[in-house]
Design a protein around this motif. Structure first.
Motif, PDB file in Angstrom:
ATOM      1  N   UNK A 150       0.834  -1.210   0.000  1.00 10.03           N
ATOM      2  CA  UNK A 150       0.000   0.000   0.000  1.00 10.03           C
ATOM      3  C   UNK A 150       0.865   1.254   0.000  1.00 10.03           C
ATOM      4  N   UNK A 151       2.099   1.108  -0.487  1.00  7.89           N
ATOM      5  CA  UNK A 151       2.995   2.261  -0.497  1.00  7.89           C
ATOM      6  C   UNK A 151       2.878   3.059  -1.792  1.00  7.89           C
ATOM      7  N   UNK A 152       3.308   4.309  -1.713  1.00  4.72           N
ATOM      8  CA  UNK A 152       3.184   5.237  -2.852  1.00  4.72           C
ATOM      9  C   UNK A 152       4.565   5.738  -3.282  1.00  4.72           C
ATOM     10  N   UNK A 153       4.614   6.217  -4.527  1.00  4.01           N
ATOM     11  CA  UNK A 153       5.808   6.928  -4.988  1.00  4.01           C
ATOM     12  C   UNK A 153       5.357   8.002  -5.961  1.00  4.01           C
ATOM     13  N   UNK A 154       5.932   9.183  -5.840  1.00  4.93           N
ATOM     14  CA  UNK A 154       5.565  10.272  -6.762  1.00  4.93           C
ATOM     15  C   UNK A 154       6.769  10.877  -7.470  1.00  4.93           C
ATOM     16  N   UNK A 155       7.975  10.368  -7.172  1.00  8.26           N
ATOM     17  CA  UNK A 155       9.145  11.002  -7.797  1.00  8.26           C
ATOM     18  C   UNK A 155       9.193  10.694  -9.298  1.00  8.26           C
ATOM     19  N   UNK A 156       8.692   9.520  -9.697  1.00  6.84           N
ATOM     20  CA  UNK A 156       8.689   9.148 -11.114  1.00  6.84           C
ATOM     21  C   UNK A 156       7.778  10.060 -11.926  1.00  6.84           C
ATOM     22  N   UNK A 157       6.670  10.438 -11.333  1.00  7.45           N
ATOM     23  CA  UNK A 157       5.738  11.339 -12.029  1.00  7.45           C
ATOM     24  C   UNK A 157       6.409  12.690 -12.286  1.00  7.45           C
ATOM     25  N   UNK A 158       7.121  13.154 -11.277  1.00 10.38           N
ATOM     26  CA  UNK A 158       7.839  14.435 -11.384  1.00 10.38           C
ATOM     27  C   UNK A 158       8.818  14.395 -12.560  1.00 10.38           C
ATOM     28  N   UNK A 159       9.587  13.307 -12.646  1.00 10.97           N
ATOM     29  CA  UNK A 159      10.574  13.171 -13.724  1.00 10.97           C
ATOM     30  C   UNK A 159       9.869  13.060 -15.073  1.00 10.97           C
ATOM     31  N   UNK A 160       8.794  12.299 -15.092  1.00 13.15           N
ATOM     32  CA  UNK A 160       8.037  12.096 -16.329  1.00 13.15           C
ATOM     33  C   UNK A 160       7.508  13.444 -16.864  1.00 13.15           C
ATOM     34  N   UNK A 161       6.975  14.271 -15.963  1.00  8.67           N
ATOM     35  CA  UNK A 161       6.455  15.587 -16.372  1.00  8.67           C
ATOM     36  C   UNK A 161       7.616  16.471 -16.845  1.00  8.67           C
TER      37      UNK A 161
END
Ligand code: KG4
Ligand code: ZN
Length: 337
Positions: A207-218
């Motif tokens: 149930x863990x999250x990650x948002x750093x990949x989205x930042x790089x993708x954008x």
């Protein structure tokens, strides 16, 4: 212990100076001074935050007391955020709370900020259904919390890097939006097409999250587009906001669905600054309907950082007689609830 109790709540963990009065579990005042000085730096500057807290804390407390139409001598306890948060900011609230508790000879109550965000769901609400799963999404935290009773809760999932609010703020910064970008992206999303652009979604277990990949993708996407068209962002701002917001919401909702497969609950809730997001609130309404669960969402003023939730958590702790020592120190990092 007398039957009725009056608690002053103080919140200074980040960049909002807030004080609130809770009488017998009802919030009578909730005064928040948000610090605007950080806008020009695109993020919170810790040293400036603590200085502003020092300026605002006494007038904010005075206003909370006077608008609740009580006097300081009537207070039964002082509840204050112990952490997590910025050490200098936390210290201003804690030192003020300790001085007042000592001077008035009343108990001091320590409150975990993250637990208080969950508690914001109880303010002005009746018929809370336990157990429930709460998604706590703020500028510093992204967690799924299993809540079995008012103060009994366990973190069952959390982010391994950025928080959801940071994902809004950092991608917003790439789009040239002011800090905090979350509310601006929310507003612009209403005018845009959420399916216009697609961005990477993380694959994180449990149930863990990650948002750093989205930042790089954008970031890479914008760099590529701007090479071909320097006005790309301006020309597509609403669609970009809507697409980024949709990606963040999809990530959050898919983990909530996973959580609901694992935990048998009666309700779902959201808390924290990002719970003010209109798209996320709508997605939660749909999820609750689909799974036939009770939906709990805090009133807007209790979504972002506020002392109402601290005073409310203080109220429950007061009833249990859970008081803190006057040598209590701030805790900067996450600590178990
Ligand atoms: O809970 P909070 O006030 O402070 C922390 O404890 O971090 O949350 C602040 C975060 C910021 O990242 C801000 O951009 C985000 O909440 N936020 C929103 C909205 N309102 C505040 N994000 C998306 N949509 C909103 N409407
Ligand atoms: Zn918060």
């Amino acid at each position: 212990m007398k039957e009725s109790n009056i608690i002053l709540g103080i919140e200074t963990s980040c960049d909002d100076t807030s004080a609130s009065i809770c009488i017998d579990g009802k919030i009578l005042s909730n005064v928040t001074q948000s610090q605007i000085i950080h806008k020009q730096f695109g993020g919170v500057v810790p040293e400036l935050a603590s200085r502003d807290h020092e300026t605002y804390i006494i007038p904010v407390i005075q206003e909370a007391i006077s608008s609740a139409e009580i006097s300081v001598e009537q207070l039964d306890a002082i509840a204050v955020t112990r952490g997590p948060g910025l050490v200098g900011s936390l210290l201003v609230g804690i030192c003020t709370a300790k001085s007042m508790a000592f001077g008035l000879d009343i108990p001091l109550i320590e409150v975990n900020h993250i637990q208080a965000h969950v508690v914001s769901n109880y303010i002005n609400k009746s018929d809370i259904q336990f157990p429930f799963l709460c998604l706590t999404v703020s500028g510093g935290h992204t967690q799924i919390v299993y809540v079995s009773d008012y103060l009994d809760m366990e973190i069952v999932g959390s982010t391994i890097d950025d928080a959801a609010g940071e994902a809004f703020d950092k991608t917003g910064k790439m789009l040239g939006l002011d800090y905090p970008a979350g509310p601006i992206i929310d507003k612009k999303s209403k005018l845009g097409n959420p399916d216009k652009f697609t961005f990477a979604k993380p694959r994180v277990p449990d149930l863990n999250f990650s948002f750093s990949g989205l930042k790089t993708s954008v970031l890479y996407f914008l760099q590529k587009q701007e090479k071909e068209n320097p006005d790309f962002i301006d020309e597509n701002i609403d669609d970009l906001c809507a697409s980024i917001q949709k990606t963040i919401i999809d990530i959050l909702i898919s983990k909530m669905k996973k959580g609901l497969e694992k935990y048998d609950v009666k309700g779902i809730a959201i808390a924290g600054g990002v719970s003010a997001n209109s798209g996320l609130r709508k997605a939660f309404e749909e999820l609750a309907k689909e799974k036939d669960l009770k939906l709990q969402i805090p009133d807007f003023q209790y979504c972002t950082d506020n002392a109402g939730m601290i005073a409310m958590a203080g109220y429950f702790k007061y009833l249990k007689g859970e008081f803190a020592s006057l040598d209590m120190e701030p805790i900067v990092k996450n600590y178990s609830i």
